[in-house]
Design a protein around this motif. Structure first.
Motif, short mmCIF file in Angstrom:
data_model
loop_
_atom_site.label_atom_id
_atom_site.label_comp_id
_atom_site.label_asym_id
_atom_site.label_seq_id
_atom_site.Cartn_x
_atom_site.Cartn_y
_atom_site.Cartn_z
N ASN A 1 0.86 -1.20 0.00
CA ASN A 1 0.00 0.00 0.00
C ASN A 1 0.89 1.23 0.00
O ASN A 1 2.12 1.14 -0.12
CB ASN A 1 -0.96 -0.02 1.18
N SER A 2 0.29 2.37 0.15
CA SER A 2 1.03 3.63 0.08
C SER A 2 2.03 3.77 1.22
O SER A 2 3.06 4.44 1.10
CB SER A 2 0.06 4.81 0.08
N SER A 3 1.73 3.13 2.37
CA SER A 3 2.64 3.23 3.51
C SER A 3 3.87 2.35 3.34
O SER A 3 4.84 2.49 4.09
CB SER A 3 1.92 2.85 4.80
N SER A 4 3.83 1.42 2.40
CA SER A 4 4.99 0.55 2.19
C SER A 4 6.14 1.28 1.53
O SER A 4 7.28 0.84 1.61
CB SER A 4 4.58 -0.66 1.33
N ALA A 5 5.84 2.39 0.84
CA ALA A 5 6.88 3.20 0.19
C ALA A 5 6.68 4.64 0.60
O ALA A 5 6.14 5.45 -0.19
CB ALA A 5 6.84 3.03 -1.32
N PRO A 6 7.05 5.01 1.81
CA PRO A 6 6.83 6.40 2.27
C PRO A 6 7.66 7.39 1.47
O PRO A 6 8.80 7.12 1.12
CB PRO A 6 7.25 6.35 3.74
N GLY A 7 7.06 8.50 1.18
CA GLY A 7 7.76 9.56 0.45
C GLY A 7 7.74 9.40 -1.04
O GLY A 7 8.32 10.21 -1.76
N CYS A 8 7.05 8.33 -1.56
CA CYS A 8 7.01 8.11 -3.04
C CYS A 8 5.60 7.68 -3.41
O CYS A 8 5.27 6.48 -3.35
CB CYS A 8 8.04 7.07 -3.45
N PRO A 9 4.75 8.63 -3.79
CA PRO A 9 3.36 8.26 -4.12
C PRO A 9 3.22 7.45 -5.40
O PRO A 9 2.21 6.78 -5.60
CB PRO A 9 2.67 9.63 -4.26
N SER A 10 4.23 7.48 -6.27
CA SER A 10 4.13 6.72 -7.54
C SER A 10 4.74 5.33 -7.46
O SER A 10 4.88 4.66 -8.47
CB SER A 10 4.81 7.52 -8.66
N ALA A 11 5.14 4.89 -6.26
CA ALA A 11 5.74 3.56 -6.12
C ALA A 11 4.68 2.48 -6.29
O ALA A 11 3.56 2.60 -5.79
CB ALA A 11 6.42 3.44 -4.77
N ARG A 12 5.04 1.44 -6.99
CA ARG A 12 4.14 0.32 -7.24
C ARG A 12 4.89 -1.00 -7.06
O ARG A 12 6.11 -1.08 -7.28
CB ARG A 12 3.57 0.36 -8.66
N CYS A 13 4.13 -2.02 -6.67
CA CYS A 13 4.69 -3.38 -6.54
C CYS A 13 4.43 -4.10 -7.86
O CYS A 13 3.31 -4.50 -8.15
CB CYS A 13 4.05 -4.10 -5.36
N ILE A 14 5.48 -4.26 -8.64
CA ILE A 14 5.36 -4.75 -10.02
C ILE A 14 6.03 -6.10 -10.15
O ILE A 14 7.11 -6.35 -9.57
CB ILE A 14 5.98 -3.73 -10.99
N PHE A 15 5.40 -6.98 -10.95
CA PHE A 15 5.97 -8.29 -11.26
C PHE A 15 7.19 -8.11 -12.16
O PHE A 15 7.14 -7.42 -13.19
CB PHE A 15 4.94 -9.18 -11.93
N ILE A 16 8.29 -8.77 -11.78
CA ILE A 16 9.53 -8.65 -12.55
C ILE A 16 9.78 -9.89 -13.40
O ILE A 16 9.91 -9.83 -14.61
CB ILE A 16 10.74 -8.40 -11.61
N ARG A 17 9.79 -11.05 -12.76
CA ARG A 17 10.05 -12.31 -13.45
C ARG A 17 9.76 -13.45 -12.49
O ARG A 17 9.38 -13.22 -11.33
CB ARG A 17 11.50 -12.39 -13.92
N TYR A 18 9.91 -14.67 -13.02
CA TYR A 18 9.80 -15.85 -12.18
C TYR A 18 11.18 -16.24 -11.66
O TYR A 18 12.20 -16.05 -12.36
CB TYR A 18 9.19 -17.02 -12.95
N ASN A 19 11.21 -16.80 -10.50
CA ASN A 19 12.47 -17.19 -9.88
C ASN A 19 13.13 -18.29 -10.69
O ASN A 19 12.50 -19.31 -11.01
CB ASN A 19 12.21 -17.66 -8.44
N ASP A 20 14.40 -18.07 -11.06
CA ASP A 20 15.13 -19.06 -11.85
C ASP A 20 16.17 -19.81 -11.03
O ASP A 20 17.07 -20.43 -11.60
CB ASP A 20 15.82 -18.37 -13.04
#
Length: 586
Positions: free
Chosen positions: A295-314
């Motif tokens: 949520n927004s509190s997980s990244a304080p000071g950055c309102p545009s921060a998002r939790c984005i999928f990067i890849r699958y674990n290799d």
């Protein structure tokens, strides 16, 4: 003359056109309807039929619809003994009841007149005969059309050559130009066309003259294949079974590939969509996160921060071998598809071989030949089919590797390397075609004799090599026939779809009327491709039938001599062409 113009014809009982006689016979006799016909000035606008009451006066009848020899003013109406109904206008109360009675009676009479049982039987026989006569007439018409078309081309080339002969412009004066139409205005071009077509015509005529007996054998085998398919109409539906099994293979490969690609745990990291906002520079995709709890509190000071999928674990043993597992999956997919195709070929070969080796056709043909051949193939020949499919799969893998190497090294190749790669690709393409041809005939021998793949492939190869000229002639005649058959089907369907989707075929009502399309070429192309795939499926059955009967025919010639102990199983037409007969057989 003062007479009233009567341009319309009134039929007393139109149903008599279909119920009083055999419809097919009536059609052949000029569509003559056995009911009274009267010329009238205009068609009736009132529904008339048989009523359940009598006592109608003569005024209730319409003089203009009666036979001209009858005058209602001087005619007495007589009641018949068996409750015959009088004619009269039908009121609204009894209209529904009378209409239902007339409909049921009409349907019953029409069905009886057609003789439904005979029509169904004749329809099946007609569908069988059409396959035979299609090939018979098409073979003759094909030869005549080929001959006439080449003669017409020769005449046209000579006519063009004679027209441009008086002109001073020659091909040397024109030189090289990208405008090809200029070359068609010189006499040398049409003279070259004339010579080339004349030489081709001479080659065709000499080939037909010297190979006429083998061509007749090929045509006779094609006709026999038409009879075989006619006796086993269910074989035409077997491509649907192959199509379904191939779809199962594709679905299994796709599901397995997706499972392998997503087998690792997903990795999510915090990423700033706008690094210029607040304290977003430190969120550069290195911090892992949980998308369910972010949520927004997980990244304080950055309102545009998002939790984005990067890849699958290799990481891990399975994830490190994903690429190898995908290769194994692709190889298994090719193997399964080739096995399904081999299963279909062996099944059809078993069914058509049972037709050829039936001494008295069609009485000796076994019941349910297609299903029997399918069960027999699954029970005894799965290993042979899998081995043949594996050999073909290995060749296809080599071709795929060559294509991959060529794609990766195309920019760095010198002319010698490109030439060597082109030669390798061509050689393995020819090898794949040869393996497919050998496997196809090996499956036929497996279906006939039940031996393993290696023995069947060897016997089929040497049998064909001993009759190489017949093989070439039959293969080319069959390919030409099937090509024109596919062209006829696809071209006809494409033309009809063009007229339909473009709105040039007026259809009554709104049920089958197509919508106005801004771009109607896409559905036309789709219909044409679909019709080609369907035609290819049905003609593949016919091609398999021809190949099976051909191998059985060659085996019949080598194993039997026409005596009572070893009679020929071939058709009388083939025996007549070869000047052979079953002298000792009853």
């Amino acid at each position: 003359s003062g007479e009233v113009c009567k341009p319309n014809v009134f039929y007393f009982d139109l149903l008599q056109c279909a119920t009083s006689t055999n419809v097919i016979a009536a059609a052949l006799n000029g569509l003559q309807c056995p009911t009274t016909q009267v010329c009238v000035s205009e068609c009736p606008k009132i529904f008339w039929g048989l009523t359940d009451y009598l006592g109608l006066p003569a005024a209730a009848f319409n003089q203009s619809l009666c036979n001209p020899s009858i005058n209602l003013t001087t005619t007495t109406l007589v009641r018949f003994t068996h409750g015959v109904h009088a004619a009269g206008p039908i009121d609204g109360k009894s209209l529904l009841f009378v209409s239902i009675k007339l409909c049921f009676a009409s349907v019953r009479d029409v069905v009886n007149s057609f003789n439904a049982k005979d029509v169904v039987t004749r329809g099946l026989l007609l569908s069988h005969a059409l396959l035979f006569y299609y090939v018979l007439l098409y073979s003759v018409l094909l030869c005549n059309t080929l001959l006439c078309s080449t003669l017409l081309c020769i005449w046209h080339c000579y006519w063009e050559y004679d027209n441009y002969k008086t002109r001073a412009v020659s091909i040397t004066d024109i030189g090289f130009t990208t405008n090809l139409e200029v070359y068609l205005q010189t006499q040398e071009t049409w003279l070259a066309f004339l010579i080339i077509i004349a030489v081709a015509e001479a080659i065709i005529l000499l080939t037909v003259i010297f190979l006429r007996k083998r061509i007749l054998i090929a045509i006779a085998l094609i006709q026999e294949a038409s009879r075989a398919v006619g006796h086993m109409m269910s074989t035409l539906l077997y491509p649907l079974v192959t199509f379904v099994l191939v779809l199962v293979c594709v679905a299994y490969w796709g599901i397995t590939a997706l499972y392998l690609a997503t087998s690792g745990a997903p990795i999510y990291r915090v990423v700033a969509l706008n690094v210029s906002q607040g304290d977003c520079e430190r969120y550069n995709g290195t911090q892992e996160c949980d998308p369910l709890n972010f949520n927004s509190s997980s990244a304080p000071g950055c309102p545009s921060a998002r939790c984005i999928f990067i890849r699958y674990n290799d990481e891990g043993l399975l994830q490190r071998n994903i690429f190898n597992l995908q290769i194994y999956n692709a190889v298994a997919f090719l193997w399964c598809v080739n096995f399904v195709i081999a299963l279909g070929q062996c099944t059809l070969a078993g069914a058509f071989a049972s037709y050829y080796w039936a001494f008295s056709k069609p009485s000796d043909i076994p019941y349910f030949p297609l299903s029997s051949a399918f069960i027999r193939t699954l029970r005894y020949h799965v290993g042979s089919l899998a081995f043949g499919a594996l050999i073909l799969t290995l060749v296809q893998i080599v071709r795929i590797l060559l294509e991959y190497i060529d794609h990766k090294t195309r920019s760095a190749q010198n002319p010698c390397a490109r030439f060597l790669m082109c030669c390798l690709k061509c050689c393995f393409w020819c090898l794949e075609k040869f393996i497919k041809f050998l496997n196809r005939n090996a499956y036929i021998m497996i279906a006939v004799y039940g031996k393993n793949f290696c023995v069947s492939a060897k016997n089929a190869f040497f049998l064909l090599m001993r009759n190489i000229i017949r093989v070439v002639v039959l293969d080319k005649v069959t390919d030409l026939l099937l090509f024109f058959g596919k062209l006829l089907v696809v071209g006809g369907v494409a033309v009809l779809s063009f007229f339909f989707f473009s709105g040039r075929i007026p259809l009554p009502g709104e049920t089958f009327r197509s919508e106005n399309l801004n771009y109607y070429w896409m559905p036309i192309i789709t219909v044409a491709i679909g019709s080609y795939l369907i035609a290819h499926g049905f003609f593949s059955v016919y091609n398999m039938c021809v190949d099976t009967l051909f191998l059985c025919f060659l085996e019949d010639l080598e194993r039997n001599d026409g005596s009572q102990e070893r009679p020929y199983y071939m058709s009388k037409n083939l025996m007549k062409i070869l000047n052979k007969s079953n002298k000792g057989a009853k």
